[in-house]
Scaffold this motif. Structure first.
Motif, PDB file in Angstrom:
ATOM      1  N   LEU A  65      -5.200  29.096 -69.534  1.00  0.00           N
ATOM      2  CA  LEU A  65      -4.734  27.775 -69.123  1.00  0.00           C
ATOM      3  C   LEU A  65      -4.461  27.699 -67.623  1.00  0.00           C
ATOM      4  O   LEU A  65      -4.471  26.624 -67.034  1.00  0.00           O
ATOM      5  CB  LEU A  65      -3.459  27.408 -69.898  1.00  0.00           C
ATOM      6  CG  LEU A  65      -3.614  27.357 -71.425  1.00  0.00           C
ATOM      7  CD1 LEU A  65      -2.281  27.023 -72.083  1.00  0.00           C
ATOM      8  CD2 LEU A  65      -4.677  26.339 -71.836  1.00  0.00           C
ATOM      9  N   PHE A  66      -4.223  28.859 -67.010  1.00  0.00           N
ATOM     10  CA  PHE A  66      -3.913  28.894 -65.580  1.00  0.00           C
ATOM     11  C   PHE A  66      -5.087  28.430 -64.723  1.00  0.00           C
ATOM     12  O   PHE A  66      -4.888  27.860 -63.638  1.00  0.00           O
ATOM     13  CB  PHE A  66      -3.506  30.325 -65.189  1.00  0.00           C
ATOM     14  CG  PHE A  66      -3.386  30.535 -63.710  1.00  0.00           C
ATOM     15  CD1 PHE A  66      -2.279  30.059 -63.010  1.00  0.00           C
ATOM     16  CD2 PHE A  66      -4.380  31.198 -63.005  1.00  0.00           C
ATOM     17  CE1 PHE A  66      -2.168  30.246 -61.651  1.00  0.00           C
ATOM     18  CE2 PHE A  66      -4.273  31.398 -61.638  1.00  0.00           C
ATOM     19  CZ  PHE A  66      -3.163  30.916 -60.952  1.00  0.00           C
ATOM     20  N   ALA A  67      -6.309  28.676 -65.194  1.00  0.00           N
ATOM     21  CA  ALA A  67      -7.483  28.314 -64.392  1.00  0.00           C
ATOM     22  C   ALA A  67      -7.495  26.830 -64.039  1.00  0.00           C
ATOM     23  O   ALA A  67      -8.028  26.428 -62.995  1.00  0.00           O
ATOM     24  CB  ALA A  67      -8.756  28.682 -65.156  1.00  0.00           C
ATOM     25  N   HIS A  68      -6.885  25.996 -64.882  1.00  0.00           N
ATOM     26  CA  HIS A  68      -6.839  24.556 -64.635  1.00  0.00           C
ATOM     27  C   HIS A  68      -6.064  24.217 -63.360  1.00  0.00           C
ATOM     28  O   HIS A  68      -6.302  23.153 -62.752  1.00  0.00           O
ATOM     29  CB  HIS A  68      -6.199  23.864 -65.839  1.00  0.00           C
ATOM     30  CG  HIS A  68      -5.984  22.393 -65.644  1.00  0.00           C
ATOM     31  ND1 HIS A  68      -7.029  21.499 -65.494  1.00  0.00           N
ATOM     32  CD2 HIS A  68      -4.830  21.655 -65.562  1.00  0.00           C
ATOM     33  CE1 HIS A  68      -6.538  20.287 -65.336  1.00  0.00           C
ATOM     34  NE2 HIS A  68      -5.213  20.352 -65.373  1.00  0.00           N
ATOM     35  N   GLN A  69      -5.158  25.104 -62.938  1.00  0.00           N
ATOM     36  CA  GLN A  69      -4.333  24.833 -61.757  1.00  0.00           C
ATOM     37  C   GLN A  69      -5.166  24.765 -60.477  1.00  0.00           C
ATOM     38  O   GLN A  69      -4.712  24.216 -59.469  1.00  0.00           O
ATOM     39  CB  GLN A  69      -3.253  25.922 -61.605  1.00  0.00           C
ATOM     40  CG  GLN A  69      -2.330  26.051 -62.807  1.00  0.00           C
ATOM     41  CD  GLN A  69      -1.615  24.745 -63.114  1.00  0.00           C
ATOM     42  OE1 GLN A  69      -1.081  24.086 -62.213  1.00  0.00           O
ATOM     43  NE2 GLN A  69      -1.633  24.359 -64.392  1.00  0.00           N
ATOM     44  N   ALA A  70      -6.369  25.322 -60.516  1.00  0.00           N
ATOM     45  CA  ALA A  70      -7.222  25.275 -59.320  1.00  0.00           C
ATOM     46  C   ALA A  70      -7.881  23.916 -59.129  1.00  0.00           C
ATOM     47  O   ALA A  70      -8.349  23.595 -58.024  1.00  0.00           O
ATOM     48  CB  ALA A  70      -8.292  26.359 -59.405  1.00  0.00           C
ATOM     49  N   ASP A  71      -7.922  23.103 -60.187  1.00  0.00           N
ATOM     50  CA  ASP A  71      -8.546  21.785 -60.079  1.00  0.00           C
ATOM     51  C   ASP A  71      -7.727  20.879 -59.162  1.00  0.00           C
ATOM     52  O   ASP A  71      -6.496  20.882 -59.168  1.00  0.00           O
ATOM     53  CB  ASP A  71      -8.662  21.154 -61.469  1.00  0.00           C
ATOM     54  CG  ASP A  71      -9.681  21.858 -62.342  1.00  0.00           C
ATOM     55  OD1 ASP A  71     -10.708  22.301 -61.797  1.00  0.00           O
ATOM     56  OD2 ASP A  71      -9.439  21.983 -63.563  1.00  0.00           O
ATOM     57  N   GLY A  72      -8.463  20.061 -58.364  1.00  0.00           N
ATOM     58  CA  GLY A  72      -7.795  19.121 -57.475  1.00  0.00           C
ATOM     59  C   GLY A  72      -7.296  19.748 -56.199  1.00  0.00           C
ATOM     60  O   GLY A  72      -6.562  19.113 -55.433  1.00  0.00           O
ATOM     61  N   THR A  73      -7.696  20.994 -55.930  1.00  0.00           N
ATOM     62  CA  THR A  73      -7.282  21.673 -54.690  1.00  0.00           C
ATOM     63  C   THR A  73      -8.483  21.762 -53.748  1.00  0.00           C
ATOM     64  O   THR A  73      -9.579  21.289 -54.058  1.00  0.00           O
ATOM     65  CB  THR A  73      -6.747  23.091 -54.986  1.00  0.00           C
ATOM     66  OG1 THR A  73      -7.819  23.888 -55.501  1.00  0.00           O
ATOM     67  CG2 THR A  73      -5.623  23.043 -56.022  1.00  0.00           C
ATOM     68  N   ARG A  74      -8.281  22.411 -52.596  1.00  0.00           N
ATOM     69  CA  ARG A  74      -9.362  22.554 -51.598  1.00  0.00           C
ATOM     70  C   ARG A  74     -10.518  23.403 -52.126  1.00  0.00           C
ATOM     71  O   ARG A  74     -11.613  23.380 -51.563  1.00  0.00           O
ATOM     72  CB  ARG A  74      -8.811  23.187 -50.326  1.00  0.00           C
ATOM     73  CG  ARG A  74      -7.874  22.277 -49.534  1.00  0.00           C
ATOM     74  CD  ARG A  74      -7.427  22.961 -48.257  1.00  0.00           C
ATOM     75  NE  ARG A  74      -8.577  23.329 -47.439  1.00  0.00           N
ATOM     76  CZ  ARG A  74      -8.500  24.122 -46.366  1.00  0.00           C
ATOM     77  NH1 ARG A  74      -7.334  24.646 -46.008  1.00  0.00           N
ATOM     78  NH2 ARG A  74      -9.577  24.402 -45.647  1.00  0.00           N
ATOM     79  N   LEU A  75     -10.270  24.148 -53.196  1.00  0.00           N
ATOM     80  CA  LEU A  75     -11.333  24.986 -53.765  1.00  0.00           C
ATOM     81  C   LEU A  75     -12.520  24.147 -54.244  1.00  0.00           C
ATOM     82  O   LEU A  75     -13.643  24.641 -54.312  1.00  0.00           O
ATOM     83  CB  LEU A  75     -10.786  25.803 -54.948  1.00  0.00           C
ATOM     84  CG  LEU A  75      -9.961  27.042 -54.614  1.00  0.00           C
ATOM     85  CD1 LEU A  75      -9.412  27.674 -55.872  1.00  0.00           C
ATOM     86  CD2 LEU A  75     -10.809  28.063 -53.847  1.00  0.00           C
TER      87      LEU A  75
END
Length: 418
Positions: free
Chosen positions: A32-42
């Motif tokens: 579930l942590f992988a979702h935290q990268a969404d909406g960032t500069r990545l």
């Protein structure tokens, strides 16, 4: 209290389900942590990854990990049974806590849970571009971990349950427990010098083995109520409901029922002995293996000779303690603790072997050589016991060996002969 919490945590860690449970929880959090990268500069930095490629990896993991986990459990149970049958049932507690097997099972089950959670989340559009990329990296990392763990586990399971490996594990655990006892023979308290002549007795309210004594709780009770406490049992002792576990003196009127209740609560009783704080239990378990090896049905004197070597190494821990002697820290000055007699250690280690191997020249020769070696340790009690048990072992051999030249060979190796 802190030590008691640590002990309870160790007991929890020994449960076969504990590490897999932690790894499963970590796997769910990771998926579930992988979702935290969404909406960032990545989003502008990472390449696009097709969901089909990740789903292929996740499907492979989910399809194989459950099967491998079941296979791992079956292999571990076979190894545990082999250890109990070939060595001693007392070895089960040590073999079941094998780190390699527990870590492998944790990784296999955790990977299966990760693949299921990630697949469900992926199918429901939980991840965007960055989340999918991070999930792809996590999946590849997990797959690598699974492969490496499997290779290490295959090597470990080939040894798990084998007699030599079991002996090595028991010796290692016994060495830790015995070293702790040698450094603090009175549990950071005072030794009993004179028994209380007019002390109040506290009887046990349980039947079983003493597994742990909460010295901090006893000290706090003694400080609070103005007590001097003498402990009459140690970890490894079997007690009953009429057993006097402690006696105490007090300078003021105290509530005897409250004291009895709190003292009983501080002395933890269980159905079996534990290796951690029982310095004699490891010696007993090793000797049981030797006795079993010397039985008529098995007739394996080589294992008994190996166990004698283990005992010899364990007794030399006293020699190391003398060379690295440090001042004993007294943390519990309101408590007096009995000592474990050196005769108990020698009885646990050598009496069954000298009894069961009395008719075997090779075993008795190795035993006498061990006594000669142990006698060089610079401690009076150990020197006296080595000579005493050398004589007792020879006396047993004298009754069992009918070929006199063998006895003459053996006699030349005895301590009392020189």
């Amino acid at each position: 209290m802190k030590k008691t919490i640590v002990i309870y945590f160790h007991r929890l860690r020994e449960q076969l389900w504990f590490r897999p449970l932690l790894f499963c929880l970590g796997s769910v959090a990771l998926a579930l942590f992988a979702h935290q990268a969404d909406g960032t500069r990545l989003d502008t930095l990472v390449p696009s990854i097709k969901t089909e490629s990740i789903k292929g990896l996740l499907d492979t993991i989910s399809a194989s990990m459950l099967v491998i986990s079941i296979f791992a459990v079956a292999s571990m149970l076979s190894a545990f049974a082999a250890a109990s049958n070939t060595a001693t049932p007392r070895s089960f507690k040590i073999v079941v806590t094998d780190d390699v097997s527990q870590n492998a099972l944790s990784v296999f089950i955790g990977s299966f849970i990760f693949s299921i959670v990630a697949t469900v989340a992926l199918d429901n559009g939980y991840y965007d571009k960055s989340g999918i990329f991070i999930l792809f990296l996590l999946t590849l990392s997990l797959l690598t971990l699974v492969i490496l763990t499997f290779l290490r586990w295959v090597d470990g399971i080939s040894r798990l349950g084998r007699l030599e490996y079991t002996i090595s594990q028991i010796e290692s655990v016994a060495a830790k427990s015995l070293s702790a006892h040698i450094k603090q023979p009175f549990l950071n308290a005072l030794p009993i010098t004179t028994p209380f002549s007019h002390g109040q007795s506290v009887l046990s309210n349980s039947v079983g083995y003493v597994q742990h004594v909460d010295m901090a709780a006893l000290q706090a009770l003694a400080k609070k109520m103005g007590l001097k406490i003498q402990l009459h049992c140690l970890p490894g002792d079997f007690i009953h409901e009429n057993f006097e576990i402690t006696s105490f003196t007090t300078i003021e009127d105290s509530n005897l029922d409250e004291i009895t209740q709190k003292i009983n609560a501080a002395i933890h009783i269980g159905d079996t002995r534990l290796y951690d704080e029982d310095p004699r239990f490891g010696l007993i378990a090793l000797t049981e293996i030797a006795s079993k090896a010397l039985s008529t049905g098995i007739n394996d004197p080589g294992t008994a000779i190996q166990i004698i070597g283990s005992h010899e190494r364990l007794f030399f821990l006293w020699n190391e303690a003398i060379e690295n002697k440090k001042e004993t820290t007294i943390l519990y000055d309101c408590i007096e603790v009995p000592s474990i007699s050196m005769i108990d250690f020698f009885d646990d280690a050598f009496t069954p072997i000298s009894r069961d191997g009395a008719g075997n020249l090779e075993v008795m020769l190795r035993l006498q050589k061990a006594f000669k070696s142990i006698e060089t340790i610079n401690q009076t009690d150990i020197k006296k016991m080595a000579i005493k048990y050398s004589k007792k072992a020879y006396n047993r051999a004298e009754l069992s060996m009918k070929y006199k030249p063998d006895l003459e060979i053996l006699k030349k190796e005895c301590l009392f002969y020189h």
